[in-house]
Design a protein around this motif. Structure first.
Motif, short mmCIF file in Angstrom:
data_model
loop_
_atom_site.label_atom_id
_atom_site.label_comp_id
_atom_site.label_asym_id
_atom_site.label_seq_id
_atom_site.Cartn_x
_atom_site.Cartn_y
_atom_site.Cartn_z
N ALA A 114 0.82 -1.21 0.00
CA ALA A 114 0.00 0.00 0.00
C ALA A 114 0.85 1.26 0.00
O ALA A 114 0.43 2.31 -0.48
CB ALA A 114 -0.92 0.00 1.21
N GLU A 115 2.08 1.18 0.53
CA GLU A 115 2.94 2.35 0.63
C GLU A 115 3.78 2.59 -0.64
O GLU A 115 4.46 3.60 -0.75
CB GLU A 115 3.90 2.23 1.81
CG GLU A 115 3.22 2.12 3.17
CD GLU A 115 2.79 0.69 3.48
OE1 GLU A 115 3.46 -0.25 3.02
OE2 GLU A 115 1.77 0.53 4.15
N ALA A 116 3.74 1.66 -1.57
CA ALA A 116 4.57 1.77 -2.77
C ALA A 116 4.06 2.86 -3.71
O ALA A 116 2.86 3.14 -3.75
CB ALA A 116 4.59 0.43 -3.51
N PHE A 117 4.99 3.46 -4.44
CA PHE A 117 4.62 4.44 -5.45
C PHE A 117 4.02 3.71 -6.64
O PHE A 117 4.38 2.58 -6.94
CB PHE A 117 5.84 5.24 -5.88
CG PHE A 117 6.31 6.25 -4.88
CD1 PHE A 117 7.00 7.38 -5.30
CD2 PHE A 117 6.08 6.09 -3.53
CE1 PHE A 117 7.45 8.32 -4.38
CE2 PHE A 117 6.52 7.02 -2.61
CZ PHE A 117 7.21 8.14 -3.04
N ARG A 118 3.12 4.37 -7.35
CA ARG A 118 2.46 3.77 -8.51
C ARG A 118 2.77 4.60 -9.76
O ARG A 118 2.88 5.81 -9.70
CB ARG A 118 0.94 3.77 -8.33
CG ARG A 118 0.46 3.11 -7.06
CD ARG A 118 0.17 1.65 -7.29
NE ARG A 118 -0.56 1.05 -6.20
CZ ARG A 118 -0.01 0.37 -5.23
NH1 ARG A 118 1.27 0.24 -5.16
NH2 ARG A 118 -0.73 -0.19 -4.30
N THR A 119 2.87 3.92 -10.89
CA THR A 119 3.05 4.62 -12.16
C THR A 119 1.69 5.10 -12.64
O THR A 119 0.64 4.67 -12.13
CB THR A 119 3.66 3.70 -13.22
OG1 THR A 119 2.73 2.65 -13.49
CG2 THR A 119 5.01 3.14 -12.77
N ILE A 120 1.71 5.95 -13.64
CA ILE A 120 0.44 6.47 -14.17
C ILE A 120 -0.40 5.34 -14.76
O ILE A 120 -1.63 5.35 -14.65
CB ILE A 120 0.70 7.61 -15.19
CG1 ILE A 120 -0.61 8.35 -15.50
CG2 ILE A 120 1.38 7.09 -16.43
CD1 ILE A 120 -0.43 9.64 -16.24
N SER A 121 0.25 4.34 -15.35
CA SER A 121 -0.49 3.21 -15.90
C SER A 121 -1.20 2.41 -14.81
O SER A 121 -2.36 2.01 -14.97
CB SER A 121 0.44 2.27 -16.67
OG SER A 121 0.96 2.92 -17.80
N GLU A 122 -0.52 2.19 -13.70
CA GLU A 122 -1.12 1.45 -12.59
C GLU A 122 -2.29 2.21 -11.99
O GLU A 122 -3.33 1.63 -11.68
CB GLU A 122 -0.07 1.16 -11.52
CG GLU A 122 1.00 0.19 -11.96
CD GLU A 122 2.17 0.11 -11.00
OE1 GLU A 122 2.77 -0.99 -10.94
OE2 GLU A 122 2.50 1.11 -10.33
N TYR A 144 5.17 9.40 -10.72
CA TYR A 144 5.03 8.38 -9.69
C TYR A 144 4.08 8.92 -8.63
O TYR A 144 4.32 9.99 -8.05
CB TYR A 144 6.38 8.00 -9.07
CG TYR A 144 7.25 7.26 -10.05
CD1 TYR A 144 7.10 5.89 -10.24
CD2 TYR A 144 8.20 7.93 -10.81
CE1 TYR A 144 7.88 5.20 -11.15
CE2 TYR A 144 8.98 7.25 -11.73
CZ TYR A 144 8.82 5.88 -11.89
OH TYR A 144 9.59 5.22 -12.81
N TYR A 145 3.00 8.21 -8.40
CA TYR A 145 1.97 8.66 -7.47
C TYR A 145 2.18 8.04 -6.10
O TYR A 145 2.32 6.83 -5.97
CB TYR A 145 0.59 8.28 -8.01
CG TYR A 145 0.24 9.03 -9.27
CD1 TYR A 145 -0.45 10.22 -9.22
CD2 TYR A 145 0.60 8.54 -10.52
CE1 TYR A 145 -0.77 10.92 -10.38
CE2 TYR A 145 0.29 9.22 -11.68
CZ TYR A 145 -0.40 10.41 -11.60
OH TYR A 145 -0.71 11.09 -12.74
N ARG A 146 2.18 8.88 -5.08
CA ARG A 146 2.30 8.45 -3.69
C ARG A 146 0.94 7.93 -3.23
O ARG A 146 -0.08 8.23 -3.85
CB ARG A 146 2.72 9.62 -2.82
CG ARG A 146 4.04 10.23 -3.20
CD ARG A 146 4.25 11.53 -2.39
NE ARG A 146 5.41 12.25 -2.86
CZ ARG A 146 5.37 13.20 -3.81
NH1 ARG A 146 4.24 13.55 -4.36
NH2 ARG A 146 6.47 13.80 -4.20
N PRO A 147 0.89 7.20 -2.12
CA PRO A 147 -0.41 6.72 -1.61
C PRO A 147 -1.40 7.87 -1.35
O PRO A 147 -2.59 7.72 -1.62
CB PRO A 147 -0.04 6.00 -0.32
CG PRO A 147 1.37 5.54 -0.55
CD PRO A 147 2.01 6.62 -1.38
N GLU A 148 -0.91 9.01 -0.86
CA GLU A 148 -1.82 10.14 -0.61
C GLU A 148 -2.34 10.75 -1.91
O GLU A 148 -3.46 11.22 -1.98
CB GLU A 148 -1.19 11.21 0.29
CG GLU A 148 0.11 11.79 -0.21
CD GLU A 148 1.35 11.07 0.29
OE1 GLU A 148 2.44 11.64 0.14
OE2 GLU A 148 1.25 9.96 0.82
#
Length: 127
Positions: free
Chosen positions: A5-13, A46-50
């Motif tokens: 849950a704390e991992a950064f996400r790419t725009i695709s994810e 890269y999107y943070r959880p917040e």
């Protein structure tokens, strides 16, 4: 393997998780200055959880509640980012499968907005 849950996400994810195209996320960045993904080399987001919680809240207000972009901007201004993030953190209800599904499982033709949504939109534009 899924990310924590704390991992950064790419725009695709993020686009896949919210079921919106990537260009919509880029568009929202321009309309909502509160969305600030971290950008690395080459402009990769890269999107943070917040960030993801805020995007979930915005997506819910726009798509499920029927608010306009102007209406969501007003909510962010008056109630704050934390209120919209709380909307994004609430568990989503499973929707019934559409009879005629379009791309990504969405209905091929959207039904007209309900009277309540129309009234809310009219109120948003009058204020």
């Amino acid at each position: 393997m899924s990310k924590t849950a704390e991992a950064f996400r790419t725009i695709s994810e993020v686009a896949d998780e919210l079921d919106v195209p990537k260009h919509v996320l880029r568009f929202w960045e321009g309309r909502f200055p509160q969305i600030k993904p971290m950008k690395r080399g080459g402009g990769r987001r890269y999107y943070r959880p917040e960030d993801l919680a805020l995007l979930r809240g915005i997506c819910h207000l726009l798509h499920a509640e029927g608010y306009t972009i102007k209406g969501v901007q007003k909510i962010l201004r008056e109630q704050g980012i934390d209120q919209v993030k709380q909307i994004g953190l609430q568990p989503r209800a499973k929707s019934a499968p559409a009879a005629v599904a379009g791309k990504r499982g969405r209905p091929a033709v959207r039904p007209p907005p309900s009277l309540a949504v129309r009234a809310r939109r009219a109120q948003e534009t009058s204020t």
